[in-house]
Design an enzyme around this catalytic site. Structure first.
Site, PDB file in Angstrom:
ATOM      1  N   LYS A  97       3.477   3.931 -47.892  1.00 39.17           N
ATOM      2  CA  LYS A  97       3.201   4.092 -49.256  1.00 39.17           C
ATOM      3  C   LYS A  97       2.810   4.324 -50.149  1.00 39.17           C
ATOM      4  O   LYS A  97       1.969   5.019 -51.650  1.00 39.17           O
ATOM      5  CB  LYS A  97       0.903   3.334 -48.957  1.00 39.17           C
ATOM      6  N   ASP A 136       0.147  -1.052 -32.352  1.00 37.77           N
ATOM      7  CA  ASP A 136      -0.968  -1.632 -32.037  1.00 37.77           C
ATOM      8  C   ASP A 136      -0.555  -3.588 -32.232  1.00 37.77           C
ATOM      9  O   ASP A 136       0.095  -4.541 -31.554  1.00 37.77           O
ATOM     10  CB  ASP A 136      -2.690  -2.374 -32.396  1.00 37.77           C
ATOM     11  N   ASP A 171      -0.894   4.346 -36.337  1.00 31.20           N
ATOM     12  CA  ASP A 171      -1.574   4.013 -35.004  1.00 31.20           C
ATOM     13  C   ASP A 171      -1.905   2.020 -35.158  1.00 31.20           C
ATOM     14  O   ASP A 171      -2.448   1.199 -33.874  1.00 31.20           O
ATOM     15  CB  ASP A 171      -3.128   5.045 -35.240  1.00 31.20           C
ATOM     16  N   ASP A 198       2.641  -2.285 -45.777  1.00 36.81           N
ATOM     17  CA  ASP A 198       2.494  -3.350 -45.505  1.00 36.81           C
ATOM     18  C   ASP A 198       3.384  -4.394 -45.478  1.00 36.81           C
ATOM     19  O   ASP A 198       3.788  -5.775 -44.369  1.00 36.81           O
ATOM     20  CB  ASP A 198       1.937  -3.822 -47.484  1.00 36.81           C
ATOM     21  N   TYR A 256      -6.988  11.534 -39.817  1.00 31.25           N
ATOM     22  CA  TYR A 256      -7.686  11.610 -38.805  1.00 31.25           C
ATOM     23  C   TYR A 256      -8.258  13.515 -38.376  1.00 31.25           C
ATOM     24  O   TYR A 256      -9.557  13.327 -37.703  1.00 31.25           O
ATOM     25  CB  TYR A 256      -7.005  12.102 -37.184  1.00 31.25           C
TER      26      TYR A 256
HETATM   27  C1  IPM Z   1      -4.456   5.839 -30.241  1.00 32.63           C
HETATM   28  C2  IPM Z   1      -6.174   5.854 -30.111  1.00 32.63           C
HETATM   29  C3  IPM Z   1      -6.886   7.009 -30.387  1.00 32.63           C
HETATM   30  C4  IPM Z   1      -6.081   7.218 -32.306  1.00 32.63           C
HETATM   31  C5  IPM Z   1      -8.366   6.618 -30.636  1.00 32.63           C
HETATM   32  C6  IPM Z   1      -9.372   6.188 -29.628  1.00 32.63           C
HETATM   33  C7  IPM Z   1      -8.943   7.720 -31.096  1.00 32.63           C
HETATM   34  O1  IPM Z   1      -6.280   4.036 -30.584  1.00 32.63           O
HETATM   35  O2  IPM Z   1      -4.317   6.308 -28.795  1.00 32.63           O
HETATM   36  O3  IPM Z   1      -4.154   5.013 -30.691  1.00 32.63           O
HETATM   37  O4  IPM Z   1      -6.440   5.949 -32.253  1.00 32.63           O
HETATM   38  O5  IPM Z   1      -5.330   7.759 -31.940  1.00 32.63           O
HETATM   39 MN    MN Z   2      -4.714   2.869 -31.284  1.00 33.60          MN
END
Ligand code: IPM
Ligand code: MN
Length: 368
Positions: free
Chosen positions: A193, A253, A249, A225, A143
């Site tokens: 990894k 999700d 990240d 993975d 990032y």
């Molecule tokens: C999160 C979001 C952010 C990230 C984006 C919006 C930059 O996906 O907070 O998880 O990738 O950190």
């Molecule tokens: Mn995110």
């Protein structure tokens, strides 16, 4: 005696402003019922700030947020600002804020509400009782690594991003993960990894070294993975998961599907403790969901992610444990009473963002 904290509010884009309205409602209810006078400052971030100021976060606004006791954010981004050729992007505002405020750790609890065990697309007997805390490194890795750019060559276009980690960046987030695990089930899974990446081999060594200071914590190393698979096959065995920025990240999700909806999950981003030695830490609190442009403006967004983020804010940055617990209790009560947005409604009728916010606000009970 009431608490008189200042909280910076950054609604951002898409569903961000809609869920922020509900967070405010909750904050007002907490203030009223517990006798606190919270002061709020509104700041633009993301696409909203680009439209107004031509940049995703003004440095002076980052400073205002940092001077507050805590900051609460909605979400950033949207198709209007997605032009890949554009130099300014909404996400830059969030990344700049995390970096400017030194928020190197992002805590993402993944728990499953008993009333929602059947909401997850994953089988009920797999998600039941899941209680994971993901500690995501937040100010390093891909990032922020430089160079990060695109260019043209004779044979076509090329691009580079840089994955770099320094020992101290790994050590401080590992230490935090072990500290947090010490107050939980004392198990840490470190995700990397290491079979491919140099940064992961450094990560693995440093995490193992930091473990020496935590003799009663158990550590396992898991390849990313494999972790993607374990999270949906047998998530219950994990307590604290610590990992680098991008893996964290992606995995969170994925992990949100265990809870039933990404709209439910809160997070807090924290940095070093305050220099004055107080228990309270500045933090940036945000739901892990994005700006969800597809449902923005329709009153369909789930406000629980931001409301639980506010509960984390009350607990961690303001030291208001009873207030935080009252908000969390109200969320559980509203869910159990079937007041739910479409993402978790199942067969019951879906309620709007503000109906859910109101139902939660009504259920905040100051009596212990
Ligand atoms: C999160 C979001 C952010 C990230 C984006 C919006 C930059 O996906 O907070 O998880 O990738 O950190
Ligand atoms: Mn995110």
């Amino acid at each position: 005696m009431g608490c008189s904290a200042t909280i910076a509010l950054l609604p951002g884009d898409g569903v961000g402003p809609e869920v922020m309205v509900e967070a405010r409602r909750i904050l007002d209810a907490v203030g009223e019922r517990f006798g606190h006078a919270f002061r709020t400052v509104d700041l633009l971030i993301g696409g909203a700030a680009i439209d107004e100021y031509g940049m995703a976060l003004r440095p002076e606004d980052a400073a205002v947020a940092g001077a507050a006791d805590a900051a609460l954010l909605g979400a950033v981004g949207g198709p209007r600002w997605d032009n890949p050729a554009s130099k300014v992007r909404p996400e830059q505002g969030l990344l700049a804020l995390r970096k400017a405020l030194g928020l190197y750790a992002n805590l993402r609890p993944v728990t499953v509400f008993p009333a929602l065990e059947d909401t997850s697309p994953i089988k009920q007997d797999i998600v039941r009782g899941v209680d994971i805390l993901v500690v995501r490194e937040l100010t390093g890795g891909l990032y922020f690594g430089r160079p990060s750019r695109q260019w043209r060559e004779r044979r076509g276009r090329a691009a580079v991003d840089t994955l770099v980690y320094r020992e101290h960046e790994v050590a401080r987030v590992a230490r935090l993960a072990f500290e947090l695990a010490s107050g939980r089930r004392r198990k840490v899974a470190s995700v990397d990894k290491a079979n491919v990446l140099s940064t992961s081999r450094l990560w693995r060594s440093v995490v193992t070294e930091v473990l020496h200071d935590f003799p009663d914590v158990e550590l396992e190393h898991v390849l990313v993975d494999a972790m993607a698979m374990h999270l949906v096959r047998g998530p219950r065995r994990f307590d604290v998961i610590v990992t680098e920025n991008m893996f964290g990240d992606i995995l969170t999700d994925e992990a949100s599907t265990l809870a039933g909806s990404i709209g439910l999950l809160p997070s807090s981003s924290v940095g070093a403790p305050r220099a004055d030695g107080t228990e309270r830490r500045f933090g940036l609190y945000e739901p892990i969901h994005g700006s969800a442009p597809d449902i923005a403006g329709q009153g369909r967004a789930n406000p629980i992610g931001i409301i639980l983020s506010l509960a984390m804010l009350l607990r961690t940055s303001l030291g208001l444990e009873a207030e935080a617990a009252a908000v969390e209790g109200a969320v559980v009560a509203a869910i159990e009473d079937g007041v739910r947005t479409a993402d978790i409604a199942g067969s019951s009728p879906a309620r709007s963002t503000s109906e859910v916010g109101q139902a939660i606000a009504e259920r905040i009970d100051a009596s212990p």
